[in-house]
Design a protein around this motif. Structure first.
Motif, PDB file in Angstrom:
ATOM      1  N   PHE A 386       0.789  -1.409   0.225  1.00 52.40           N
ATOM      2  CA  PHE A 386      -0.292   0.004   0.295  1.00 52.40           C
ATOM      3  C   PHE A 386       0.557   1.826  -0.010  1.00 52.40           C
ATOM      4  O   PHE A 386       0.495   2.115  -0.703  1.00 52.40           O
ATOM      5  N   TYR A 387       1.798   1.383   1.063  1.00 49.51           N
ATOM      6  CA  TYR A 387       2.925   2.904   0.529  1.00 49.51           C
ATOM      7  C   TYR A 387       3.755   2.866  -1.001  1.00 49.51           C
ATOM      8  O   TYR A 387       3.749   3.879  -0.745  1.00 49.51           O
ATOM      9  N   ASP A 388       3.737   1.173  -0.821  1.00 48.44           N
ATOM     10  CA  ASP A 388       4.659   1.844  -2.064  1.00 48.44           C
ATOM     11  C   ASP A 388       3.896   1.948  -3.140  1.00 48.44           C
ATOM     12  O   ASP A 388       4.235   3.183  -3.904  1.00 48.44           O
ATOM     13  N   VAL A 389       2.207   1.858  -3.946  1.00 46.00           N
ATOM     14  CA  VAL A 389       1.582   2.923  -4.304  1.00 46.00           C
ATOM     15  C   VAL A 389       1.521   4.217  -3.783  1.00 46.00           C
ATOM     16  O   VAL A 389       1.117   4.912  -4.551  1.00 46.00           O
ATOM     17  N   LEU A 390       1.071   4.356  -2.821  1.00 47.98           N
ATOM     18  CA  LEU A 390       0.497   5.555  -2.395  1.00 47.98           C
ATOM     19  C   LEU A 390       2.007   7.054  -2.066  1.00 47.98           C
ATOM     20  O   LEU A 390       1.012   7.869  -2.539  1.00 47.98           O
ATOM     21  N   GLU A 398       6.216  -3.611  -9.244  1.00 46.75           N
ATOM     22  CA  GLU A 398       7.309  -2.764  -7.625  1.00 46.75           C
ATOM     23  C   GLU A 398       6.583  -3.879  -6.174  1.00 46.75           C
ATOM     24  O   GLU A 398       6.547  -3.876  -5.587  1.00 46.75           O
ATOM     25  N   ILE A 399       5.085  -3.795  -6.713  1.00 46.68           N
ATOM     26  CA  ILE A 399       4.754  -4.765  -5.580  1.00 46.68           C
ATOM     27  C   ILE A 399       4.241  -5.647  -5.937  1.00 46.68           C
ATOM     28  O   ILE A 399       3.753  -6.764  -5.003  1.00 46.68           O
ATOM     29  N   LEU A 400       4.480  -6.368  -6.822  1.00 45.18           N
ATOM     30  CA  LEU A 400       4.474  -8.123  -7.199  1.00 45.18           C
ATOM     31  C   LEU A 400       5.212  -8.868  -6.146  1.00 45.18           C
ATOM     32  O   LEU A 400       4.375  -9.646  -5.970  1.00 45.18           O
ATOM     33  N   PRO A 401       6.188  -8.073  -5.055  1.00 46.32           N
ATOM     34  CA  PRO A 401       7.152  -9.848  -4.684  1.00 46.32           C
ATOM     35  C   PRO A 401       6.418  -9.948  -3.120  1.00 46.32           C
ATOM     36  O   PRO A 401       5.647 -10.381  -2.658  1.00 46.32           O
ATOM     37  N   GLU A 402       5.631  -8.365  -2.556  1.00 43.78           N
ATOM     38  CA  GLU A 402       4.495  -8.598  -1.535  1.00 43.78           C
ATOM     39  C   GLU A 402       2.719  -9.407  -1.928  1.00 43.78           C
ATOM     40  O   GLU A 402       2.947 -10.783  -1.645  1.00 43.78           O
TER      41      GLU A 402
END
Length: 427
Positions: A386-390, A398-402
């Motif tokens: 969520f922090y990566d996006v917001l 970039e959020i794929l690993p999570e």
């Protein structure tokens, strides 16, 4: 097979409709929670930045330094200086008692003869330096008398947060250092004689500049809403663990699950039906939270949640976070034998996962051991995504690993649940 899956979903919806109170709690509780927490944190932030904090000042110096300290504290805009109580000048004893009883958060006690003794000490040091260059009489330098160091005392309310203490101590230390430096420059100026222009430039040579990321030439400034909406959305999503696990335990104790399987309906279909139903609940929770951040918060005087171009990625994170929560709930409900086991353990485990995942306290502020432990919390994976996006304008890559970690957590927990149930029936 599809018909059995749809009937399983329909059965879950009927169960939820019968427990209307529980359904309301699932949706209303997170909304009340996010509004309350965000208002508290935002008002705390405003208290520190906008509202003046009354502090006691005991001026035993009556000199230039005390005057400068008071002026700087007033100019900061964060403090209201109090020097009298009940028409009586504040003494150190009065200040100490008032602070230790919690009536004031801070008292500053400036010692006697601070200004005069500082000037004498600076004069001594300057004369000593100039004498080494033959510019002062060595006899004068030999008459140097020892001047004891002075202490500016700070009394803090015992309940005061450590961050506030450190901030005040750092600010006052910086203030005193600047006063000492200016005194040294001024003394050198006097000793070297009058000139038309100052010999020493007293402006700070080194300064600090914060560089923040920009999108379309606009600075991204994090606020309480951007931190609280994703954090408490995750907390709400993972709280479905409690009703889901209770639901599974009820089916086992009432014999509903046995009747389903004798139809026959594989346990995997039952699991898929629950997953689909509760995933819809998780997504509704997420969208309600986002709607509150976008439409309600501005009316409450809070910053608006900026989601332009980010809603799809945020929904993706919420979807996989929901899967992880559902997997955990299914595993707990499958292993637990009674509601008395599933409900307390589910609620407690969600709180623990939230605590070590960074929902309440940032991970960087935790001890090293807890920082390592945070990596095993699915809430931490979702929160980072969520922090990566917001906040970091991250892309899907970039959020794929999570997302992969959340999916693997769901697959692992459901596989264990199905395997455990199958083994238990084979016994």
């Amino acid at each position: 097979m599809m018909h059995k899956f749809l009937m399983s979903v329909y059965k879950e919806i009927l169960l939820l409709k019968r427990d209307f109170g529980g359904l309301v709690i699932l949706f209303v509780m997170p909304l009340v929670l996010i509004v309350t927490i965000t208002l508290i944190q935002d008002s705390t932030f405003k208290t520190v930045t906008e509202t003046k904090i009354p502090i006691l000042l005991v001026d035993n110096d009556k000199g230039e330094i005390a005057k400068t300290v008071q002026e700087n504290l007033n100019q900061s805009g964060s403090f209201e200086i109090v020097t009298t109580l009940d028409n009586t000048s504040v003494t150190e004893a009065i200040a100490r008692e008032a602070v230790f009883k919690g009536k004031y958060q801070l008292a500053i006690v400036i010692p006697e003869k601070l200004s005069s003794d500082l000037q004498r000490k600076v004069n001594q040091n300057v004369e000593k330096i100039l004498s080494t260059f033959g510019m002062e009489d060595t006899v004068t330098a030999a008459k140097i008398q020892e001047i004891k160091p002075k202490e500016v005392k700070l009394y803090f309310d015992p309940a005061t947060q450590l961050s506030f203490k450190n901030g005040v101590k750092s600010a006052i230390d910086k203030m005193i250092s600047q006063i000492e430096t200016k005194s040294i420059y001024a003394t050198f100026q006097d000793q070297l004689g009058e000139t038309d222009e100052p010999l020493f430039e007293q402006k700070s040579f080194i300064s600090f500049k914060e560089i923040v990321p920009k999108v379309d030439d606009k600075e991204i400034v994090p606020n309480s809403v951007q931190h609280n909406v994703p954090a408490w959305t995750l907390f709400a999503i993972f709280f479905v663990v409690v009703p889901l696990s209770i639901n599974i335990v009820k089916e086992k104790s009432q014999g509903t699950l046995v009747r389903l399987i004798t139809n026959p309906v594989p346990y995997a279909i039952v699991i898929l039906g629950k997953t689909a139903t509760y995933l819809i609940i998780c997504m509704i929770q997420f969208w309600l939270m986002v709607a509150v951040g976008v439409y309600l918060f501005p009316y409450l005087g809070l910053p608006v949640l900026e989601i332009e171009g980010k809603l799809l990625l945020m929904s993706t994170v919420a979807l996989f976070s929901g899967l992880a929560a559902i997997g955990f709930g299914i595993l707990l409900g499958t292993v637990a034998k009674t509601q008395e086991q599933s409900a307390p353990f589910g609620a407690t485990s969600v709180v623990i996962l939230a605590a070590i995942g960074g929902v309440w306290v940032p991970v960087f502020a935790m001890p090293k051991v807890m920082q390592y432990a945070s990596h095993i919390s699915p809430m931490n994976w979702g929160l980072n995504a969520f922090y990566d996006v917001l906040l970091r304008s991250g892309s899907l890559l970039e959020i794929l690993p999570e997302i992969i970690l959340l999916l693997l957590f769901f697959l692992l927990t459901t596989t264990i649940a199905i395997g455990y149930d199958k083994k238990k029936r084979a016994v």
